[in-house]
Design a protein around this motif. Sequence first.
Motif, mmCIF file in Angstrom:
data_model
loop_
_atom_site.group_PDB
_atom_site.id
_atom_site.type_symbol
_atom_site.label_atom_id
_atom_site.label_comp_id
_atom_site.label_asym_id
_atom_site.label_seq_id
_atom_site.Cartn_x
_atom_site.Cartn_y
_atom_site.Cartn_z
ATOM 1 N N PRO A 72 0.820 -1.218 0.000
ATOM 2 C CA PRO A 72 0.000 0.000 0.000
ATOM 3 C C PRO A 72 0.844 1.253 0.000
ATOM 4 O O PRO A 72 2.011 1.235 0.373
ATOM 5 C CB PRO A 72 -0.798 -0.129 1.307
ATOM 6 N N GLY A 73 0.245 2.340 -0.405
ATOM 7 C CA GLY A 73 0.957 3.606 -0.441
ATOM 8 C C GLY A 73 1.304 4.000 -1.858
ATOM 9 O O GLY A 73 1.024 3.277 -2.828
ATOM 10 N N LYS A 74 1.954 5.140 -2.005
ATOM 11 C CA LYS A 74 2.319 5.631 -3.324
ATOM 12 C C LYS A 74 3.395 4.752 -3.937
ATOM 13 O O LYS A 74 4.377 4.414 -3.276
ATOM 14 C CB LYS A 74 2.833 7.075 -3.196
ATOM 15 N N PRO A 75 3.244 4.327 -5.204
ATOM 16 C CA PRO A 75 4.232 3.439 -5.816
ATOM 17 C C PRO A 75 5.619 4.091 -5.857
ATOM 18 O O PRO A 75 5.755 5.308 -5.982
ATOM 19 C CB PRO A 75 3.677 3.219 -7.235
ATOM 20 N N TRP A 76 6.639 3.234 -5.763
ATOM 21 C CA TRP A 76 8.016 3.726 -5.869
ATOM 22 C C TRP A 76 8.281 4.224 -7.283
ATOM 23 O O TRP A 76 7.895 3.581 -8.258
ATOM 24 C CB TRP A 76 8.993 2.600 -5.580
ATOM 25 N N THR A 77 8.975 5.336 -7.385
ATOM 26 C CA THR A 77 9.587 5.699 -8.654
ATOM 27 C C THR A 77 11.002 5.132 -8.648
ATOM 28 O O THR A 77 11.564 4.808 -7.593
ATOM 29 C CB THR A 77 9.650 7.216 -8.851
ATOM 30 N N VAL A 78 11.599 5.014 -9.826
ATOM 31 C CA VAL A 78 12.968 4.510 -9.913
ATOM 32 C C VAL A 78 13.911 5.437 -9.155
ATOM 33 O O VAL A 78 14.809 4.988 -8.434
ATOM 34 C CB VAL A 78 13.396 4.369 -11.388
ATOM 35 N N GLU A 79 13.706 6.746 -9.292
ATOM 36 C CA GLU A 79 14.561 7.710 -8.595
ATOM 37 C C GLU A 79 14.489 7.520 -7.079
ATOM 38 O O GLU A 79 15.513 7.445 -6.394
ATOM 39 C CB GLU A 79 14.159 9.133 -8.953
ATOM 40 N N LYS A 80 13.259 7.441 -6.562
ATOM 41 C CA LYS A 80 13.084 7.297 -5.116
ATOM 42 C C LYS A 80 13.707 6.008 -4.616
ATOM 43 O O LYS A 80 14.372 5.988 -3.578
ATOM 44 C CB LYS A 80 11.592 7.332 -4.780
ATOM 45 N N TRP A 81 13.526 4.920 -5.355
ATOM 46 C CA TRP A 81 14.078 3.646 -4.916
ATOM 47 C C TRP A 81 15.604 3.640 -4.977
ATOM 48 O O TRP A 81 16.277 3.144 -4.066
ATOM 49 C CB TRP A 81 13.528 2.496 -5.764
ATOM 50 N N LEU A 82 16.178 4.168 -6.064
ATOM 51 C CA LEU A 82 17.631 4.162 -6.192
ATOM 52 C C LEU A 82 18.299 4.914 -5.055
ATOM 53 O O LEU A 82 19.309 4.450 -4.492
ATOM 54 C CB LEU A 82 18.048 4.760 -7.538
ATOM 55 N N TRP A 83 17.744 6.086 -4.705
ATOM 56 C CA TRP A 83 18.350 6.851 -3.608
ATOM 57 C C TRP A 83 18.147 6.143 -2.279
ATOM 58 O O TRP A 83 19.042 6.144 -1.420
ATOM 59 C CB TRP A 83 17.784 8.270 -3.563
ATOM 60 N N TRP A 85 17.901 2.912 -1.889
ATOM 61 C CA TRP A 85 18.784 1.729 -1.905
ATOM 62 C C TRP A 85 20.237 2.113 -1.657
ATOM 63 O O TRP A 85 20.904 1.491 -0.817
ATOM 64 C CB TRP A 85 18.653 1.030 -3.261
ATOM 65 N N VAL A 86 20.734 3.136 -2.356
ATOM 66 C CA VAL A 86 22.161 3.441 -2.252
ATOM 67 C C VAL A 86 22.525 4.006 -0.886
ATOM 68 O O VAL A 86 23.596 3.725 -0.352
ATOM 69 C CB VAL A 86 22.592 4.397 -3.399
ATOM 70 N N GLU A 87 21.614 4.772 -0.262
ATOM 71 C CA GLU A 87 21.949 5.411 1.009
ATOM 72 C C GLU A 87 21.597 4.543 2.223
ATOM 73 O O GLU A 87 22.296 4.586 3.236
ATOM 74 C CB GLU A 87 21.227 6.760 1.123
ATOM 75 N N ASN A 88 20.538 3.756 2.130
ATOM 76 C CA ASN A 88 20.061 3.027 3.306
ATOM 77 C C ASN A 88 20.319 1.522 3.264
ATOM 78 O O ASN A 88 20.318 0.875 4.317
ATOM 79 C CB ASN A 88 18.556 3.254 3.482
ATOM 80 N N ILE A 89 20.528 0.982 2.081
ATOM 81 C CA ILE A 89 20.752 -0.455 1.965
ATOM 82 C C ILE A 89 22.204 -0.749 1.591
ATOM 83 O O ILE A 89 22.864 -1.565 2.239
ATOM 84 C CB ILE A 89 19.793 -1.068 0.928
ATOM 85 N N ALA A 90 22.715 -0.104 0.540
ATOM 86 C CA ALA A 90 24.073 -0.389 0.083
ATOM 87 C C ALA A 90 25.135 0.222 1.006
ATOM 88 O O ALA A 90 26.095 -0.452 1.384
ATOM 89 C CB ALA A 90 24.259 0.124 -1.342
ATOM 90 N N LYS A 91 24.963 1.491 1.355
ATOM 91 C CA LYS A 91 26.013 2.200 2.086
ATOM 92 C C LYS A 91 26.443 1.511 3.376
ATOM 93 O O LYS A 91 27.652 1.426 3.668
ATOM 94 C CB LYS A 91 25.560 3.639 2.376
ATOM 95 N N PRO A 92 25.527 0.994 4.210
ATOM 96 C CA PRO A 92 25.968 0.352 5.455
ATOM 97 C C PRO A 92 26.619 -1.018 5.254
ATOM 98 O O PRO A 92 27.213 -1.548 6.199
ATOM 99 C CB PRO A 92 24.660 0.205 6.259
ATOM 100 N N THR A 93 26.520 -1.593 4.061
ATOM 101 C CA THR A 93 26.948 -2.981 3.889
ATOM 102 C C THR A 93 28.112 -3.177 2.935
ATOM 103 O O THR A 93 28.694 -4.267 2.910
ATOM 104 C CB THR A 93 25.769 -3.842 3.393
ATOM 105 N N VAL A 94 28.474 -2.167 2.143
ATOM 106 C CA VAL A 94 29.560 -2.328 1.173
ATOM 107 C C VAL A 94 30.724 -1.424 1.559
ATOM 108 O O VAL A 94 30.601 -0.556 2.426
ATOM 109 C CB VAL A 94 29.090 -2.007 -0.267
ATOM 110 N N SER A 95 31.861 -1.633 0.905
ATOM 111 C CA SER A 95 33.033 -0.810 1.189
ATOM 112 C C SER A 95 32.827 0.611 0.685
ATOM 113 O O SER A 95 31.947 0.879 -0.145
ATOM 114 C CB SER A 95 34.271 -1.414 0.518
ATOM 115 N N GLU A 96 33.658 1.518 1.170
ATOM 116 C CA GLU A 96 33.549 2.926 0.776
ATOM 117 C C GLU A 96 33.737 3.100 -0.731
ATOM 118 O O GLU A 96 33.019 3.862 -1.376
ATOM 119 C CB GLU A 96 34.580 3.771 1.527
ATOM 120 N N ASN A 97 34.702 2.379 -1.297
ATOM 121 C CA ASN A 97 34.954 2.518 -2.727
ATOM 122 C C ASN A 97 33.782 1.988 -3.552
ATOM 123 O O ASN A 97 33.412 2.574 -4.576
ATOM 124 C CB ASN A 97 36.236 1.773 -3.110
#
Length: 428
Positions: A72-83, A85-97
């Motif tokens: 439920p709720g407003k559907p994700w746009t690609v822009e909203k999901w990418l940001w 994902w990169v800030e909240n999912i990828a950043k805490p789990t991958v290396s800085e590079n």
Amino acid sequence: MAEQKTKGTRRANGESAIYLGKDGRWHARVPMGYKDNGEPYRRQVTRPTRDELVDEVRRLEKQRDAGSAAQPGKPWTVEKWLWHWVENIAKPTVSENTYDGYEVAVRVHLVPGIGKHRLDRLQPEHLESLYRRMQAKGARKAGTAHQAHRTARTALGEAVRRGYAAKNAASLAKPPRMEEDETEVEPYSVEEVQRLLLEANKRRNSARWMLALALGLRQGETLGLRWSDVDLGNEYLKLRRNRLRPRYEHGCPEASPRGRKAGYCPGKVQVRRETKNTKSRAGRRAVPLPGPLVSMLRAHAETQERERKAVGNLWAESEYVFTKPLGGPLSPNTYYHDWKRLLEDAGVRDGRLHDARHTAATVLMLLGVPDRVIDQIMGWEPGTSASMRARYLHVPDAMLKDVARKIAEAIWGPPETLPVDKNQDNEV
């Protein structure tokens, strides 16, 4: 799925309710899970006939049970999901590079190119069109589009796993073909390595270049090396960490102008750790030191000690093997330019420092070093070592000619020697 509700019966939790409405149409309430606040979320469905409604209910229940139903709720746009994902999912789990590569691909290419699409409606053709536009700009090599493609594939794969999209459009899209000149690497010859060695000996920290050329150390591994990792007595070193590219934030007062990047700020603040552990268990390894490299490192240690005494309290203690003139670790930002100047001054063709890693692997092969030992020296994982050897080991022309000669002798026999005319010298 519950049948039409009858008087005196109760539905079990999770069952769908189907009933005939006063409007003559069939209706259903399908439990689809829970909202973010914990409240149950149900889909209201209506169809003209009961059979049509049952088919739709079963389809929704199948999506719900598989975890692929829209939430439920407003559907994700690609822009909203990418940001997200990169800030909240990828950043805490991958290396800085790795994060840096993802962030650039999202900010520079993916969001401007496909960000306005709805996430659940993104098609492979949208990505393929983006890749073509990137290359049409002229300055974008196929490798850049491939980086954007890999980032999109990883981000969209997570969206599919969480049920925000039914398919991974990037996995279905065809990335641009990599041209041969973008993937082909020509290792440096022994003669080129010797010229580089002669020129490097005129510079500070000359041994750092030979660690790359002779042993295939990565840039980060060389710059992250500390004296506690080096055992000159037993002639080996241990690789445990990588030096990271520094990142700064402005440390100047708010009222001061900030026209330049934070790296130029007089009061800049380092916001990234200096090193991280090597990227894999295979990367944490012991590497043998050839005798000449042991001598170079001994001489380097003596030079560093003289520099430390000469500057006194100005020396910045760091324990790094390779330092600035006043101590402190070398920056990967300047390492690239140092390498380019070394190539130019030595009269050696242009190339990446990473090409030296290909050189080292090829030399180990030519020396007949067993594959397992090559894998350890280079820091390759057992599961990927075969593919890495195929990528890094290059067969020189001289070796190919030698193989051709052996094949000819095995099939056709040794070449016949032309008879020598003993009277030839006496002829006029």
